[in-house]
Design a protein around this motif. Structure first.
Motif, PDB file in Angstrom:
ATOM      1  N   TYR B  74      40.295   7.144   0.761  1.00  0.00           N
ATOM      2  CA  TYR B  74      39.959   6.756  -0.618  1.00  0.00           C
ATOM      3  C   TYR B  74      39.397   7.963  -1.364  1.00  0.00           C
ATOM      4  CZ  TYR B  74      37.546   4.639  -4.562  1.00  0.00           C
ATOM      5  OH  TYR B  74      37.103   4.342  -5.826  1.00  0.00           O
ATOM      6  N   TYR B  76      38.988   8.199  -5.463  1.00  0.00           N
ATOM      7  CA  TYR B  76      38.160   7.857  -6.624  1.00  0.00           C
ATOM      8  C   TYR B  76      38.840   6.734  -7.414  1.00  0.00           C
ATOM      9  CZ  TYR B  76      41.735  10.308  -9.305  1.00  0.00           C
ATOM     10  OH  TYR B  76      42.947  10.675  -9.840  1.00  0.00           O
ATOM     11  N   THR B  77      38.108   6.173  -8.377  1.00  0.00           N
ATOM     12  CA  THR B  77      38.742   5.217  -9.279  1.00  0.00           C
ATOM     13  C   THR B  77      38.628   5.735 -10.710  1.00  0.00           C
ATOM     14  OG1 THR B  77      38.731   2.970 -10.176  1.00  0.00           O
ATOM     15  CG2 THR B  77      36.615   3.840  -9.419  1.00  0.00           C
ATOM     16  N   ASP B  78      39.706   5.481 -11.480  1.00  0.00           N
ATOM     17  CA  ASP B  78      39.681   5.898 -12.891  1.00  0.00           C
ATOM     18  C   ASP B  78      39.356   4.694 -13.766  1.00  0.00           C
ATOM     19  OD1 ASP B  78      41.947   4.336 -12.934  1.00  0.00           O
ATOM     20  OD2 ASP B  78      43.328   6.027 -13.023  1.00  0.00           O
ATOM     21  N   TYR B  82      42.697   2.560  -8.203  1.00  0.00           N
ATOM     22  CA  TYR B  82      41.922   3.146  -7.110  1.00  0.00           C
ATOM     23  C   TYR B  82      42.855   4.111  -6.407  1.00  0.00           C
ATOM     24  CZ  TYR B  82      38.792  -0.676  -8.240  1.00  0.00           C
ATOM     25  OH  TYR B  82      37.961  -1.524  -8.903  1.00  0.00           O
ATOM     26  N   HIS B  83      42.471   5.367  -6.331  1.00  0.00           N
ATOM     27  CA  HIS B  83      43.389   6.378  -5.824  1.00  0.00           C
ATOM     28  C   HIS B  83      43.141   6.691  -4.356  1.00  0.00           C
ATOM     29  CE1 HIS B  83      45.159   7.171  -9.775  1.00  0.00           C
ATOM     30  NE2 HIS B  83      43.946   6.858 -10.219  1.00  0.00           N
ATOM     31  N   GLY B  95      48.115   5.106  -6.353  1.00  0.00           N
ATOM     32  CA  GLY B  95      47.096   4.366  -7.089  1.00  0.00           C
ATOM     33  C   GLY B  95      47.277   2.872  -6.838  1.00  0.00           C
ATOM     34  N   ASP B  97      46.132  -1.065  -7.654  1.00  0.00           N
ATOM     35  CA  ASP B  97      45.450  -1.810  -8.709  1.00  0.00           C
ATOM     36  C   ASP B  97      44.449  -2.809  -8.110  1.00  0.00           C
ATOM     37  OD1 ASP B  97      46.900  -3.937  -7.803  1.00  0.00           O
ATOM     38  OD2 ASP B  97      48.289  -3.982  -9.502  1.00  0.00           O
ATOM     39  N   GLU B  98      43.733  -3.484  -9.004  1.00  0.00           N
ATOM     40  CA  GLU B  98      42.693  -4.424  -8.606  1.00  0.00           C
ATOM     41  C   GLU B  98      43.199  -5.484  -7.619  1.00  0.00           C
ATOM     42  OE1 GLU B  98      40.750  -7.089 -11.614  1.00  0.00           O
ATOM     43  OE2 GLU B  98      39.831  -5.156 -12.144  1.00  0.00           O
ATOM     44  N   VAL B 105      37.237  -3.975  -2.449  1.00  0.00           N
ATOM     45  CA  VAL B 105      36.540  -3.132  -3.428  1.00  0.00           C
ATOM     46  C   VAL B 105      35.073  -2.933  -3.052  1.00  0.00           C
ATOM     47  CG1 VAL B 105      35.913  -5.020  -5.013  1.00  0.00           C
ATOM     48  CG2 VAL B 105      36.291  -2.713  -5.917  1.00  0.00           C
TER      49      VAL B 105
END
Lengths: 324, 191
Positions: B74, B76-78, B82-83, B95, B97-98, B105
């Motif tokens: 993992y 980072y998240t923008d 979530y990358h 990336g 998604d939620e 998370v």
């Protein structure tokens, strides 16, 4: 599948001793009733027409010719040929083979007890099966007799003989998410039976399901019910979630037998299943004359599982599954 | 596209059912005395997580789902995605998604390795390691001397997850957590 370290038996020695004792009790039971033991061949040049049973084959060469032998899935044809040739009541305790999935209740090779009783109908044969189970369990067995129709009414509230195709499709879908596109009534009925009815019957005493739809007659004769509809004089025995035996008041009419065989062969061809040498010798035997009789095949390994309280078929045979 | 026969499916196979990728959990052979054989298959829908049973005719075929489990770190998240980066040395990034990250998370920590399930090359699900070590950012002050069994109290971890911890735990301590149950295991020994 072969693994060199799997040399040990899958059944314990006490279980194998019990197995031998039960074989002996079965043979004594029939000896005392004057039923003759026969041992027809495991390898036959002809095979069954049943569209839903797959057969193991064996290839050899003899006299400069390639020959295919079929391993018997049941000794039924051969035993009926003996009856047509004049044999009295006969039984056979031996190995049969099916090219099907191996599992908790299925082996590729298993032990079958099959017997034919002259001048019996299927009701009398059911009584005799209760007698045999009484002997083997050591306690009085009085199996329930439940018609196919009443079983559906009791557990699904539907009459399997008169329900519409749409009704069966919807019911089947409700229970299994399969069925809305299925147009074969018997497939829907069989799925409903296996999914909803089977887990509920024979939970205490064994249960005979009898009087099947004529489209599921297999080798049973047809009979007229008191209300006029026709059914097949076939029964199956269920006990504690297992199908233990399948029996018929035997079809003796050679023309009807020939028609059923042709229809099954056509169904096999239409669904792209392997060709098997049709065995018309059964029809010839019926033409000669099969006496009035009832017959049943009983899965001995499954019965041993119940009698000895084992959960897997491999636990009651010397070398099951990958140990074979 | 590869496919499986319903009679050959086994636990772990990934197949397409009703347009969704599903994992096979169990396959039971249903064979009526005479007649058509069926397979009763227990499935987990990999998109919704729903587990259910479906019956198929034996020998029917199901399309294999193009699903692959990969190890990713993992990053980072923008705020939207979530990358993650593949740990195979390729530095390839994805990336998620939620929806794909879901409940994971609350266990997302930079530089930790996760199993990212790719479906047609895109992240479908993110599974945390069974145990993860996280720092306590907020909790009531520890009670000195109370190291024996006693009560517990809530503690907020660096990822935002809230877990029950023993009364002696203080802010700044690193704890070992079982992500499958969300329970405190012990103080971390490493750091």
């Amino acid at each position: 599948m072969y693994q060199s370290e799997l040399w040990q038996p899958t059944a314990t020695l006490p279980t194998l001793k019990k197995r031998a004792e039960i074989f002996h009790q079965i043979r004594t039971f029939f000896y005392e009733r004057d039923v003759l033991e026969v041992d027809t061949p495991c390898l036959s040049l002809g095979s069954i027409s049943d569209p839903h049973i797959e057969v193991l084959t064996s290839q050899t060469r003899t006299l400069g010719q390639d020959v295919t032998y079929y391993l018997q899935t049941s000794p039924e044809y051969a035993m009926k040929r003996l009856l047509a040739a004049g044999a009295q009541s006969i039984y056979q305790l031996g190995k049969v083979f099916r090219a099907e999935e191996i599992g908790r209740r299925h082996g590729i090779e298993f032990t079958m007890l099959e017997w034919y009783r002259l001048d019996f109908d299927h009701w009398q044969l059911m009584n005799e099966i209760d007698d045999l189970l009484t002997l083997l369990t050591g306690a009085e067995v009085n199996s329930e007799r439940l018609s196919y129709r009443r079983a559906f009414v009791r557990y699904l509230n539907v009459d399997p003989f008169t329900a519409s195709l749409e009704c069966l499709q919807q019911l089947s879908f409700d229970y299994t998410e399969y069925g809305l596109q299925e147009t074969d009534r018997d497939t829907l009925l069989e799925l409903l039976f296996a999914t909803v009815i089977e887990p509920n019957i024979g939970t205490d005493e064994p249960c005979f399901i009898h009087s099947y739809p004529v489209t599921q007659a297999a080798l049973a004769r047809q009979q007229q019910e008191p209300d006029g509809h026709m059914s097949a004089a076939r029964f199956e025995l269920y006990w504690q979630g297992m199908e233990l035996a399948n029996g018929y008041y035997e079809l003796t009419d050679p023309d009807e037998q020939a028609q059923r065989m042709a229809a099954e062969m056509a169904e096999r061809a239409a669904s792209g299943r392997a060709y098997r040498q049709k065995d018309e010798r059964l029809i010839s035997a019926l033409e000669q004359g099969l006496p009035r009789c009832a017959g049943v095949a009983l899965g001995v390994d499954r019965l041993l599982m119940l009698l000895l309280n084992h959960k897997h078929i491999d636990q009651v045979v010397p070398f099951g599954g990958a140990h074979a | 596209m590869a496919s499986y026969s319903t009679s050959e499916l086994r636990s772990g196979n990934k197949v397409m059912v009703d347009g969704d990728p599903c994992a096979v959990l169990d396959n039971e052979h249903v064979k009526p005395g005479k007649g058509q054989a069926f397979n009763r298959i227990k499935l987990r829908n990999l998109k919704s997580g729903r587990v259910w049973e479906r019956t198929f005719k034996s020998g029917e075929s199901l399309e294999a789902a193009d699903v692959m489990d990969t190890d990713m770190e993992y990053l980072y998240t923008d705020g939207e995605f979530y990358h993650f980066m593949l740990t195979d040395g390729s530095f390839e990034q994805h990336g998620a998604d939620e929806n794909a990250v879901g409940d994971t998370v609350k266990w997302l920590k930079e530089q930790e390795t996760y199993v990212v399930t790719l479906y047609n090359g895109a992240p479908l699900a993110v599974t945390p390691p069974n145990f993860i070590e996280l720092e306590v950012t907020e909790t009531d002050p520890g009670l000195k001397g109370d190291t024996a069994n006693g009560g517990s109290k809530p503690a907020t971890l660096s990822t935002g997850a809230i877990v029950r911890v023993p009364l002696f735990i203080n802010i700044g301590e690193v704890l070992r957590i079982d992500t499958r149950t969300g329970e405190y295991v012990s103080r971390a020994t490493g750091k």
